[in-house]
Design a protein around this motif. Structure first.
Motif, mmCIF file in Angstrom:
data_model
loop_
_atom_site.group_PDB
_atom_site.id
_atom_site.type_symbol
_atom_site.label_atom_id
_atom_site.label_comp_id
_atom_site.label_asym_id
_atom_site.label_seq_id
_atom_site.Cartn_x
_atom_site.Cartn_y
_atom_site.Cartn_z
ATOM 1 N N ILE A 202 -2.461 7.008 -4.845
ATOM 2 C CA ILE A 202 -2.864 5.833 -4.068
ATOM 3 C C ILE A 202 -2.592 6.063 -2.589
ATOM 4 O O ILE A 202 -1.829 6.965 -2.224
ATOM 5 C CB ILE A 202 -2.202 4.523 -4.552
ATOM 6 C CG1 ILE A 202 -0.703 4.709 -4.701
ATOM 7 C CG2 ILE A 202 -2.796 4.049 -5.852
ATOM 8 C CD1 ILE A 202 -0.010 3.409 -5.040
ATOM 9 N N ASP A 206 -1.822 1.305 0.641
ATOM 10 C CA ASP A 206 -1.449 0.552 -0.572
ATOM 11 C C ASP A 206 0.070 0.506 -0.730
ATOM 12 O O ASP A 206 0.657 -0.497 -1.120
ATOM 13 C CB ASP A 206 -2.055 1.202 -1.830
ATOM 14 C CG ASP A 206 -3.523 0.842 -2.005
ATOM 15 O OD1 ASP A 206 -3.918 -0.221 -1.499
ATOM 16 O OD2 ASP A 206 -4.251 1.619 -2.647
ATOM 17 N N GLU A 209 1.523 -1.814 1.888
ATOM 18 C CA GLU A 209 1.226 -3.200 1.516
ATOM 19 C C GLU A 209 2.207 -3.704 0.448
ATOM 20 O O GLU A 209 2.659 -4.851 0.486
ATOM 21 C CB GLU A 209 -0.191 -3.231 0.946
ATOM 22 C CG GLU A 209 -0.861 -4.574 1.006
ATOM 23 C CD GLU A 209 -2.256 -4.465 0.404
ATOM 24 O OE1 GLU A 209 -2.457 -5.016 -0.674
ATOM 25 O OE2 GLU A 209 -3.116 -3.770 1.004
ATOM 26 N N THR A 210 2.558 -2.814 -0.472
ATOM 27 C CA THR A 210 3.465 -3.211 -1.556
ATOM 28 C C THR A 210 4.866 -3.519 -1.018
ATOM 29 O O THR A 210 5.480 -4.519 -1.380
ATOM 30 C CB THR A 210 3.526 -2.083 -2.616
ATOM 31 O OG1 THR A 210 2.193 -1.850 -3.053
ATOM 32 C CG2 THR A 210 4.385 -2.461 -3.803
ATOM 33 N N LYS A 294 -2.814 -1.380 -9.889
ATOM 34 C CA LYS A 294 -2.545 -0.672 -8.624
ATOM 35 C C LYS A 294 -1.162 -1.041 -8.096
ATOM 36 O O LYS A 294 -0.432 -0.202 -7.561
ATOM 37 C CB LYS A 294 -3.608 -1.065 -7.582
ATOM 38 C CG LYS A 294 -4.804 -0.136 -7.559
ATOM 39 C CD LYS A 294 -4.870 0.634 -6.215
ATOM 40 C CE LYS A 294 -5.719 1.872 -6.336
ATOM 41 N NZ LYS A 294 -7.151 1.624 -6.220
ATOM 42 N N THR A 295 -0.823 -2.318 -8.225
ATOM 43 C CA THR A 295 0.481 -2.769 -7.729
ATOM 44 C C THR A 295 1.601 -2.081 -8.507
ATOM 45 O O THR A 295 2.576 -1.599 -7.924
ATOM 46 C CB THR A 295 0.599 -4.304 -7.891
ATOM 47 O OG1 THR A 295 -0.514 -4.890 -7.247
ATOM 48 C CG2 THR A 295 1.887 -4.839 -7.319
#
Ligand code: UDP
Length: 412
Positions: A202, A206, A209-210, A294-295
């Protein structure tokens, strides 16, 4: 999913893919139906999500059906699930009626598909009674047990066995999960898809952002358990271990979970977990939607150590996911975790919160060891727990059933 098998070549090499095409040659046109009880949440759904399209790419006419039921039914099947894993249970005739009745309702919808299929994979106990309700079945039926049935509640097992033994074959994830059913048994470990949202590479954005979204500190080690909120996953034990780590080293704990639609106990367990965590700002309890792949991927990647402190476990896909991301895994010394966490090599097996805390502290103090274990874990997952190995074993099983090898096995 429109992924092609060739996309897996960078992970496993050409020879492995060629072998799959060869095996599938004799299975072309065969109709195979997988049946389970949820489209989302939990390991079985994760596997079927890629297994069904890839079987289709190999020329098999594979499909996936889900049994439907109300909360009463899922309470009963949860009792079966827990009972198979050794829990006490109050198995009443009312529960039996609910289970059989819901399967009967599903049979009305599914009977034509199932009776005409060349092979049916029935996953876990929830839909297993359908076999009794499809008397005209023409194909071979396989009961695929994903859980540890080594020490089941006797009354529940006696009941389930009365129809599970009519299956043409059964599949367990590990030899010591298996129960005698009088049919040919196969041992097939589950696997992960390295290209899925859950496991693919990823982007840095991403990842960033997490950190931001969940208010996670970039500068302190992150310990993570991803799991449904289920007592067998021992989230309270994880919190206890974390408290013991906190006394010595600064760290953060992420407990990321969500509900599977076939798991009615989740809300109660979540409340217990929140209470145990109190107002500690370093414990992040994340309730994620079932499609937050994805998270979860990002959370596993930002983690320093993955924990899966289950006290009972089927296989433990979260362990495979952690290993694949190059993280050492501290895992409960149970079930399929033992297949994956090679003690002192890919992580540590533990039997208590104290043991888990001890191993976590050791790894946090020995960064070189931590990295080395993570690298070993990734290679171990590549060799043993990627989807191509899993698919090969399912194809081999189907070939065996088609050619009648299993009858000969019984005869010998
Ligand atoms: N999982 C998820 N969301 C959650 C909790 C778990 O997507 O909130 C995923 C997890 O990443 C793994 C699977 O569900 O892929 C759980 O499989 P496992 O074998 O670890 O446990 P099970 O839930 O089947 O007992």
């Amino acid at each position: 999913m429109n992924r092609s098998l060739s996309e897996y070549e960078p992970f496993v090499g050409r020879a492995i893919l060629d072998q799959l095409y060869q095996l599938a040659d004799d299975l072309k046109g065969m109709t195979v139906v997988h049946v389970n009880s949820t489209k989302e949440g939990g390991g079985v759904a994760e596997i079927l999500f890629w297994m069904v399209p890839l079987m289709n790419e190999l020329g098999i006419k594979a499909s996936w059906e889900v049994v439907e039921g109300n909360s009463e039914y899922f309470n009963v099947t949860k009792m079966f699930h827990n009972g198979l894993q050794g829990n006490k249970a109050n198995f009443t005739s009312a529960a039996k009626k609910i289970y059989e009745g819901t399967n009967e309702q599903n049979a009305q919808r599914l009977r034509p598909i199932l009776e005409n299929a060349d092979a049916v994979f029935m996953h876990d106990p929830q839909p297993a009674y359908l076999l009794k309700l499809c008397p005209e079945r023409k194909g071979r039926w396989i009961w695929r047990c994903h859980i540890d049935a080594s020490n089941p509640h006797r009354q529940i097992w006696k009941y389930l066995r009365s129809f599970l033994s009519d299956y043409d074959a059964s599949v367990f994830s590990m030899p010591n999960f298996a129960q005698y059913l009088g049919n040919p048994q196969f041992i097939i470990a589950p696997s992960i898809d390295p290209l899925s949202d859950k496991n693919c590479q990823i982007s840095v954005s991403d990842i960033n952002e997490t950190y931001d979204k969940f208010n996670i500190d970039r500068n302190r080690p992150i310990l993570t358990q991803v799991s449904r909120f289920d007592r067998f996953k021992d989230p309270i034990g994880v919190i206890k271990a974390f408290r013991l780590v906190q006394n010595f080293s600064p760290a953060q704990l992420i407990l990321a979970g969500g509900g599977a639609s076939d798991d009615p106990e989740g809300a109660a367990v979540l409340e217990e977990v929140k209470e145990a965590a109190g107002d500690d700002p370093d414990i992040h309890i994340l309730m994620l939607p079932s499609d937050a792949h994805k998270t979860i991927n990002a959370i596993q990647r930002i983690s320093t150590i993955i924990i899966q402190k289950s006290t009972r476990e089927g296989f433990g896909l979260t362990v495979t996911e952690g290993l694949w991301k190059g993280k050492p895994v501290i895992g409960g010394n149970v079930g399929g975790i033992i297949l994956q966490v090679k003690d002192h090599h890919t992580g540590f097996l533990v039997n208590s919160p104290e043991g888990a805390a001890h191993r976590i502290r050791y790894l946090l103090r020995h960064q070189g060891r931590l990295r080395m274990m993570g690298e070993k874990g990734r290679e171990f997952a590549r060799d043993n727990f990627l989807l191509t190995r899993h698919l090969r074993e399912y194809l081999t099983l189907l070939l065996g059933l088609k050619k009648g090898f299993t009858n000969r096995l019984i005869a010998t």
